[in-house]
Every structure is written in structure tokens, then in C-alpha cells.
Design a protein around this motif. Structure first.
Motif, PDB file in Angstrom:
ATOM      1  N   LEU A 102       0.797  -1.236   0.000  1.00  0.00           N
ATOM      2  CA  LEU A 102       0.000   0.000   0.000  1.00  0.00           C
ATOM      3  C   LEU A 102       0.830   1.287   0.000  1.00  0.00           C
ATOM      4  CD1 LEU A 102      -3.247  -0.387   2.143  1.00  0.00           C
ATOM      5  CD2 LEU A 102      -3.023   0.585  -0.140  1.00  0.00           C
ATOM      6  N   PRO A 103       1.892   1.388   0.814  1.00  0.00           N
ATOM      7  CA  PRO A 103       2.688   2.615   0.796  1.00  0.00           C
ATOM      8  C   PRO A 103       3.294   2.913  -0.580  1.00  0.00           C
ATOM      9  CG  PRO A 103       3.209   1.308   2.741  1.00  0.00           C
ATOM     10  CD  PRO A 103       2.353   0.456   1.860  1.00  0.00           C
ATOM     11  N   LEU A 104       3.495   1.877  -1.385  1.00  0.00           N
ATOM     12  CA  LEU A 104       4.088   2.049  -2.712  1.00  0.00           C
ATOM     13  C   LEU A 104       3.041   2.363  -3.781  1.00  0.00           C
ATOM     14  CD1 LEU A 104       6.502  -1.045  -2.598  1.00  0.00           C
ATOM     15  CD2 LEU A 104       7.079   1.341  -2.105  1.00  0.00           C
ATOM     16  N   THR A 105       1.866   1.734  -3.667  1.00  0.00           N
ATOM     17  CA  THR A 105       0.856   1.860  -4.725  1.00  0.00           C
ATOM     18  C   THR A 105      -0.234   2.874  -4.420  1.00  0.00           C
ATOM     19  OG1 THR A 105      -0.497   0.097  -3.767  1.00  0.00           O
ATOM     20  CG2 THR A 105       1.206  -0.571  -5.337  1.00  0.00           C
ATOM     21  N   GLY A 106      -0.541   3.078  -3.134  1.00  0.00           N
ATOM     22  CA  GLY A 106      -1.714   3.857  -2.772  1.00  0.00           C
ATOM     23  C   GLY A 106      -2.957   3.020  -3.037  1.00  0.00           C
ATOM     24  N   TYR A 107      -4.112   3.514  -2.593  1.00  0.00           N
ATOM     25  CA  TYR A 107      -5.350   2.742  -2.752  1.00  0.00           C
ATOM     26  C   TYR A 107      -5.757   2.593  -4.213  1.00  0.00           C
ATOM     27  CZ  TYR A 107      -5.862   3.157   2.297  1.00  0.00           C
ATOM     28  OH  TYR A 107      -5.654   3.069   3.646  1.00  0.00           O
ATOM     29  N   LYS A 108      -5.648   3.650  -4.981  1.00  0.00           N
ATOM     30  CA  LYS A 108      -6.042   3.583  -6.392  1.00  0.00           C
ATOM     31  C   LYS A 108      -5.171   2.589  -7.141  1.00  0.00           C
ATOM     32  CE  LYS A 108      -7.927   8.277  -6.695  1.00  0.00           C
ATOM     33  NZ  LYS A 108      -9.299   7.906  -7.062  1.00  0.00           N
ATOM     34  N   GLY A 109      -3.860   2.653  -6.903  1.00  0.00           N
ATOM     35  CA  GLY A 109      -2.947   1.713  -7.547  1.00  0.00           C
ATOM     36  C   GLY A 109      -3.217   0.279  -7.117  1.00  0.00           C
ATOM     37  N   MET A 110      -3.571   0.101  -5.842  1.00  0.00           N
ATOM     38  CA  MET A 110      -3.866  -1.235  -5.345  1.00  0.00           C
ATOM     39  C   MET A 110      -5.066  -1.829  -6.081  1.00  0.00           C
ATOM     40  SD  MET A 110      -5.019  -2.490  -1.500  1.00  0.00           S
ATOM     41  CE  MET A 110      -6.572  -1.579  -1.586  1.00  0.00           C
ATOM     42  N   TYR A 111      -6.122  -1.044  -6.250  1.00  0.00           N
ATOM     43  CA  TYR A 111      -7.320  -1.583  -6.911  1.00  0.00           C
ATOM     44  C   TYR A 111      -7.101  -1.820  -8.402  1.00  0.00           C
ATOM     45  CZ  TYR A 111      -9.902  -1.011  -2.579  1.00  0.00           C
ATOM     46  OH  TYR A 111     -10.327  -1.123  -1.276  1.00  0.00           O
ATOM     47  N   ILE A 112      -6.243  -1.023  -9.036  1.00  0.00           N
ATOM     48  CA  ILE A 112      -5.865  -1.307 -10.426  1.00  0.00           C
ATOM     49  C   ILE A 112      -5.120  -2.644 -10.476  1.00  0.00           C
ATOM     50  CG2 ILE A 112      -4.284  -0.637 -12.279  1.00  0.00           C
ATOM     51  CD1 ILE A 112      -6.735   0.998 -12.443  1.00  0.00           C
ATOM     52  N   GLY A 113      -4.211  -2.828  -9.521  1.00  0.00           N
ATOM     53  CA  GLY A 113      -3.478  -4.093  -9.441  1.00  0.00           C
ATOM     54  C   GLY A 113      -4.397  -5.276  -9.214  1.00  0.00           C
ATOM     55  N   MET A 114      -5.412  -5.097  -8.370  1.00  0.00           N
ATOM     56  CA  MET A 114      -6.377  -6.166  -8.114  1.00  0.00           C
ATOM     57  C   MET A 114      -7.172  -6.501  -9.385  1.00  0.00           C
ATOM     58  SD  MET A 114      -5.911  -7.138  -4.991  1.00  0.00           S
ATOM     59  CE  MET A 114      -4.191  -6.777  -5.388  1.00  0.00           C
ATOM     60  N   ALA A 115      -7.503  -5.478 -10.176  1.00  0.00           N
ATOM     61  CA  ALA A 115      -8.207  -5.712 -11.446  1.00  0.00           C
ATOM     62  C   ALA A 115      -7.337  -6.545 -12.386  1.00  0.00           C
ATOM     63  CB  ALA A 115      -8.573  -4.376 -12.094  1.00  0.00           C
ATOM     64  N   CYS A 116      -6.037  -6.256 -12.412  1.00  0.00           N
ATOM     65  CA  CYS A 116      -5.113  -7.025 -13.263  1.00  0.00           C
ATOM     66  C   CYS A 116      -5.070  -8.485 -12.822  1.00  0.00           C
ATOM     67  CB  CYS A 116      -3.714  -6.413 -13.200  1.00  0.00           C
ATOM     68  SG  CYS A 116      -3.592  -4.786 -13.970  1.00  0.00           S
ATOM     69  N   ILE A 117      -5.066  -8.714 -11.510  1.00  0.00           N
ATOM     70  CA  ILE A 117      -5.053 -10.093 -10.996  1.00  0.00           C
ATOM     71  C   ILE A 117      -6.327 -10.824 -11.413  1.00  0.00           C
ATOM     72  CG2 ILE A 117      -5.136 -11.506  -8.892  1.00  0.00           C
ATOM     73  CD1 ILE A 117      -3.277  -9.498  -7.579  1.00  0.00           C
ATOM     74  N   VAL A 118      -7.469 -10.130 -11.382  1.00  0.00           N
ATOM     75  CA  VAL A 118      -8.730 -10.759 -11.808  1.00  0.00           C
ATOM     76  C   VAL A 118      -8.662 -11.150 -13.280  1.00  0.00           C
ATOM     77  CG1 VAL A 118     -11.194 -10.356 -12.211  1.00  0.00           C
ATOM     78  CG2 VAL A 118     -10.162  -9.645 -10.058  1.00  0.00           C
ATOM     79  N   PHE A 119      -8.117 -10.276 -14.119  1.00  0.00           N
ATOM     80  CA  PHE A 119      -8.014 -10.597 -15.550  1.00  0.00           C
ATOM     81  C   PHE A 119      -7.064 -11.777 -15.777  1.00  0.00           C
ATOM     82  CE2 PHE A 119      -9.213  -5.944 -16.176  1.00  0.00           C
ATOM     83  CZ  PHE A 119     -10.540  -6.253 -16.458  1.00  0.00           C
ATOM     84  N   VAL A 120      -5.995 -11.861 -14.990  1.00  0.00           N
ATOM     85  CA  VAL A 120      -5.091 -13.012 -15.072  1.00  0.00           C
ATOM     86  C   VAL A 120      -5.800 -14.282 -14.608  1.00  0.00           C
ATOM     87  CG1 VAL A 120      -2.989 -14.042 -14.097  1.00  0.00           C
ATOM     88  CG2 VAL A 120      -2.965 -11.658 -14.849  1.00  0.00           C
ATOM     89  N   SER A 121      -6.705 -14.131 -13.623  1.00  0.00           N
ATOM     90  CA  SER A 121      -7.419 -15.297 -13.090  1.00  0.00           C
ATOM     91  C   SER A 121      -8.328 -15.946 -14.137  1.00  0.00           C
ATOM     92  CB  SER A 121      -8.240 -14.911 -11.851  1.00  0.00           C
ATOM     93  OG  SER A 121      -9.413 -14.198 -12.205  1.00  0.00           O
ATOM     94  N   ILE A 122      -8.662 -15.214 -15.189  1.00  0.00           N
ATOM     95  CA  ILE A 122      -9.440 -15.805 -16.295  1.00  0.00           C
ATOM     96  C   ILE A 122      -8.660 -16.982 -16.884  1.00  0.00           C
ATOM     97  CG2 ILE A 122     -10.360 -15.410 -18.616  1.00  0.00           C
ATOM     98  CD1 ILE A 122     -10.930 -12.502 -17.756  1.00  0.00           C
ATOM     99  N   PHE A 123      -7.352 -16.786 -17.058  1.00  0.00           N
ATOM    100  CA  PHE A 123      -6.505 -17.853 -17.604  1.00  0.00           C
ATOM    101  C   PHE A 123      -6.308 -18.963 -16.579  1.00  0.00           C
ATOM    102  CE2 PHE A 123      -5.379 -13.924 -19.804  1.00  0.00           C
ATOM    103  CZ  PHE A 123      -5.534 -14.312 -21.129  1.00  0.00           C
ATOM    104  N   VAL A 124      -6.216 -18.581 -15.296  1.00  0.00           N
ATOM    105  CA  VAL A 124      -6.110 -19.593 -14.244  1.00  0.00           C
ATOM    106  C   VAL A 124      -7.342 -20.492 -14.274  1.00  0.00           C
ATOM    107  CG1 VAL A 124      -5.982 -20.007 -11.755  1.00  0.00           C
ATOM    108  CG2 VAL A 124      -4.677 -18.114 -12.770  1.00  0.00           C
ATOM    109  N   TYR A 125      -8.531 -19.882 -14.347  1.00  0.00           N
ATOM    110  CA  TYR A 125      -9.765 -20.657 -14.404  1.00  0.00           C
ATOM    111  C   TYR A 125      -9.786 -21.577 -15.624  1.00  0.00           C
ATOM    112  CZ  TYR A 125     -14.594 -21.946 -15.210  1.00  0.00           C
ATOM    113  OH  TYR A 125     -15.735 -22.673 -15.461  1.00  0.00           O
TER     114      TYR A 125
END
Length: 408
Positions: A357-380
Motif C-alpha cells: 500500500l505505501p508504494l501503490t496507494g489505494y487507487k494503484g492497489m485496486y488497479i493491481g487487483m483488477a489485473c489479478i482478476v483478468f489473469v485469473s481468467i486464464f487460471v480458471y
């Protein structure tokens, strides 16, 4: 024309009610006990946070044991045992007078919660007609999703306007009604494994269902992502000056998930899980991007609605997959395995994200979480989706071949 088997039976309603009241108690306490610990026992923020998270640890540790015990003790007996313990722990909150005692109580309380929710999930899966399992498990999961919206809202409202004793009175009442609902259940017996297949030595398969592990890995990733919303929403809303609106974020989440349930559940049963999970993962990722860019209350509420449809649908669909793939006598283990992975993702998330969090901030964190969700499409796709596509293609080819032969 054959009629659909009945879904909304008395037993289905009662097990959903019991589950709802367990989860609403959980969410009411998890959002209020941190501040309660600081005010009542002058705890540091880290120890106050432990008062909330140690509950989840207790639930995670007991789930594999509860999943195994379902087959020997019986589902209803285990649910009643867990419900009585859950109620007893609720009553003890009135007597707590120091932090170590509170932490011990929270840990044991987590044990009782893990026992109860493993039992309710298993019972629900078994009393829902197989041909309506996608729809039924979706509605059952909504009992948890509604609690997720109402619990924090109710807990914060009571803590702002009344003494903390009122919170304990309310949650104790919910625990009592949950026990009464469990008492009314009639639970079907499932054929047991033949005795000759039983193993006396320790086997990991006695505590975890191997067919559930692939989809459980996928849901652990999404649990990690969802923990960023559950744990940091209030802080994020404070930063963007939308605290008042944020209290309705989970209300929108639950409302739109509930509205979408009839369509997504039936689509799951008619067209298969891929037709639901792939689009809902995209919706979930888009909702997180919306959340990261929220600068107005309306955008925050729309994000709540979109995330509710996306994540809420994927979670219940994944649980249905876990149940469907397991042998009938191991549905309890499948349920416990699924929630061990999900709870671990939710529990580890805040700890790991706290470092970034200190590196990304909240906005950056949620963008990062969105990227993980898109990657999870391939995991699924790799853990489950491609098997479904291959299976449906084979069924379609067989069906076409049969029709061709009949035509000749």
C-alpha cells in the motif's frame, strides 16, 4: 412437459436462514471489534486487528476436521454442536474483561463458525435438486452476500448510536435464532463409503477433497482480491472523501447480486459454468477499475453494484463446481476444502497488501487487483474451464451423431 423439482423447501429456507444469521453476526463483529479493543482494553492497532483476524484463523484450522467429521458425526449433529458452541461464545463476550481473554474467545468462536458454515454449505448442497444446483447454490450463497451488506452496516450503526453491549445482545439473538432454525432441519442421509476402503493411517485425503483443489486455488486468488475491498474500503473512502456513500457500497453489492441471481443461476444450469464465470470475471475486473477511479459517490455505488454481480456470482458458481465434482459422500470435504482456500485468500490478503500500500496507494492497489482478476481468467481456464469446453464439445458431437443415425 416435466416440472422442475421444488427448490424453496422448508429445509432450504431454514438452512439459508441459519447461514445468514451466522454470517451477519460474523460481519457485525469483525467491523466493530477493532475499535472496541482499542477503546475497552487500550490495545495497539496491530493487536486490535488481531482480535478480528484470529477469528478467521480459527475457522480455517477447523474446516478440514469439520469436513471429515460430517461423515462420522452426521451433518445435523455437527451443525447443532457448532451452533451451541457459537451461541455459548456469544454469551461470553459479556464477561470479557481483558485483551488476552478476548483473543482466546475470538479464536474459539472462529472454530464454532467454521464448524457451522461447513455444515450449512454441505446440507444446502445435498437438499438442493441436482438439476437446480447452480441456481440453488447461488441463492444459498446470497444468504452470505446479504449478511456481508447488512452486517457491517448494522454493526457500525449500533456502535455509533449505542453502547457495545447492544452489539453483543443483537449478535447473541441472531445466534439463538440460527440455532432454532438448525433444530428444525431434516437432513437427508447420503450413502457412506464402504468400510473396506477406509484407511487407518493418516491420509491427507481424509481432510481435503482432491477434486476441489483446482477450483479452490482459483477461488483463493479471488478471495485475496476481495480482501482488498473488505479490509480497506473504509480507509479508501476516507481518502477520497466518500465515507457516507461508502456505507452503502455493500448494500448496492448485495442488491444487484440478488437481482442477477435468477438469471445467472438458471444460465449456469442450462448452459454450464463457463457461460457464467468468464463474463462475470470480466465484470468483476471492470468493477475494480471503476472503484479505483471513484471520485464521486455515484461512481462508488455503481462499482459496488458491478462488483456484486461479478464477484458474488463467480464465488457461488465456483462453490457449485466444487460440490458437483466431488463424490456424493465427500460433499462435506469438498465444502470445507473450498472454504479453507477461500478463507486463506481473504485472511492473507490484508497482511500482504499492507506491505504494498505505501508504494501503490489505494487507487494503484485496486488497479493491481483488477489485473489479478483478468489473469485469473486464464487460471480458471487451465484449472477447470478447458475441461468443461472439451466435455461439452464431446457431448455435442455425440448428440449430432445420434441425430444423424436416427435421421437415416
Amino acid at each position: 412437459m416435466s416440472r422442475k423439482p421444488k427448490l424453496w423447501t422448508k429445509d432450504f429456507i431454514m438452512v439459508s436462514t441459519s447461514n445468514f444469521l451466522l454470517f451477519i453476526s460474523f460481519y457485525m463483529l469483525i467491523v466493530t471489534l477493532t475499535v472496541y479493543s482499542i477503546k475497552s482494553f487500550h490495545a495497539s492497532e496491530s493487536l486490535a486487528g488481531l482480535a478480528s483476524s484470529i477469528f478467521v484463523l480459527g475457522a480455517v484450522l477447523v474446516r478440514p476436521i469439520a469436513g471429515k467429521a460430517l461423515a462420522t458425526v452426521g451433518k445435523k449433529k455437527l451443525l447443532l454442536l457448532g451452533s451451541v458452541l457459537f451461541l455459548a461464545m456469544m454469551l461470553l463476550y459479556f464477561l470479557v474483561n481483558n485483551l488476552p481473554l478476548l483473543l482466546t474467545l475470538r479464536f474459539i468462536h472462529g472454530f464454532s463458525f467454521g464448524i457451522c458454515t461447513t455444515a450449512t454449505g454441505t446440507i444446502a448442497a445435498e437438499i438442493i435438486p441436482v438439476v437446480r444446483r447452480g441456481e440453488g447454490m447461488g441463492y444459498f450463497a446470497t444468504s452470505m452476500n446479504l449478511a456481508m451488506a447488512i452486517g457491517p452496516f448494522l454493526g457500525l450503526f449500533i456502535s455509533q448510536h449505542f453502547d457495545y453491549t447492544v452489539i453483543f445482545v443483537t449478535t447473541t439473538t441472531f445466534a439463538l435464532v440460527s440455532l432454532i432454525a438448525a433444530l428444525t432441519l431434516r437432513v437427508p442421509e447420503v450413502a457412506r463409503v464402504p468400510k473396506e476402503t477406509a484407511k487407518k493411517s493418516f491420509q491427507i485425503s481424509d481432510y481435503f477433497e482432491k477434486t476441489t483443489v483446482p477450483i479452490a486455488i482459483f477461488i483463493a486468488i479471488l478471495g485475496f482480491v476481495y480482501s482488498s475491498i473488505l479490509s480497506f474500503m473504509t480507509s479508501y473512502a476516507t481518502e477520497i472523501n466518500l465515507v457516507d456513500t461508502a456505507s452503502f457500497f455493500f448494500v448496492m453489492y448485495a442488491a444487484f447480486l440478488l437481482i442477477s441471481r435468477p438469471f445467472t443461476g438458471q444460465l449456469f444450469d442450462l448452459k454450464g459454468e463457463n457461460s457464467v464465470i468468464y463474463p462475470c470475471l470480466v465484470i468483476f475486473g471492470f468493477g475494480l477499475i471503476l472503484l479505483s477511479q471513484a471520485s464521486h459517490g455515484l461512481i462508488l455505488l455503481i462499482a459496488g453494484a458491478v462488483i456484486g454481480i461479478g464477484f458474488g456470482t463467480v464465488q457461488s458458481s465456483a462453490q457449485t463446481i466444487a460440490v458437483n465434482r466431488a463424490p456424493s459422500h465427500r460433499i462435506g470435504l469438498a465444502t470445507s476444502t473450498f472454504f479453507v482456500f477461500f478463507d486463506t485468500g481473504v485472511g492473507v490478503g490484508p497482511f500482504l497488501l499492507g506491505f504494498t500500500l505505501p508504494l501503490t496507494g489505494y487507487k494503484g492497489m485496486y488497479i493491481g487487483m483488477a489485473c489479478i482478476v483478468f489473469v485469473s481468467i486464464f487460471v480458471y481456464y487451465f484449472v477447470h474451464g478447458k475441461k468443461v469446453s472439451r466435455s461439452r464439445k464431446q457431448h455435442r458431437m455425440i448428440h449430432e451423431e445420434v441425430e444423424k443415425q436416427l435421421g437415416q
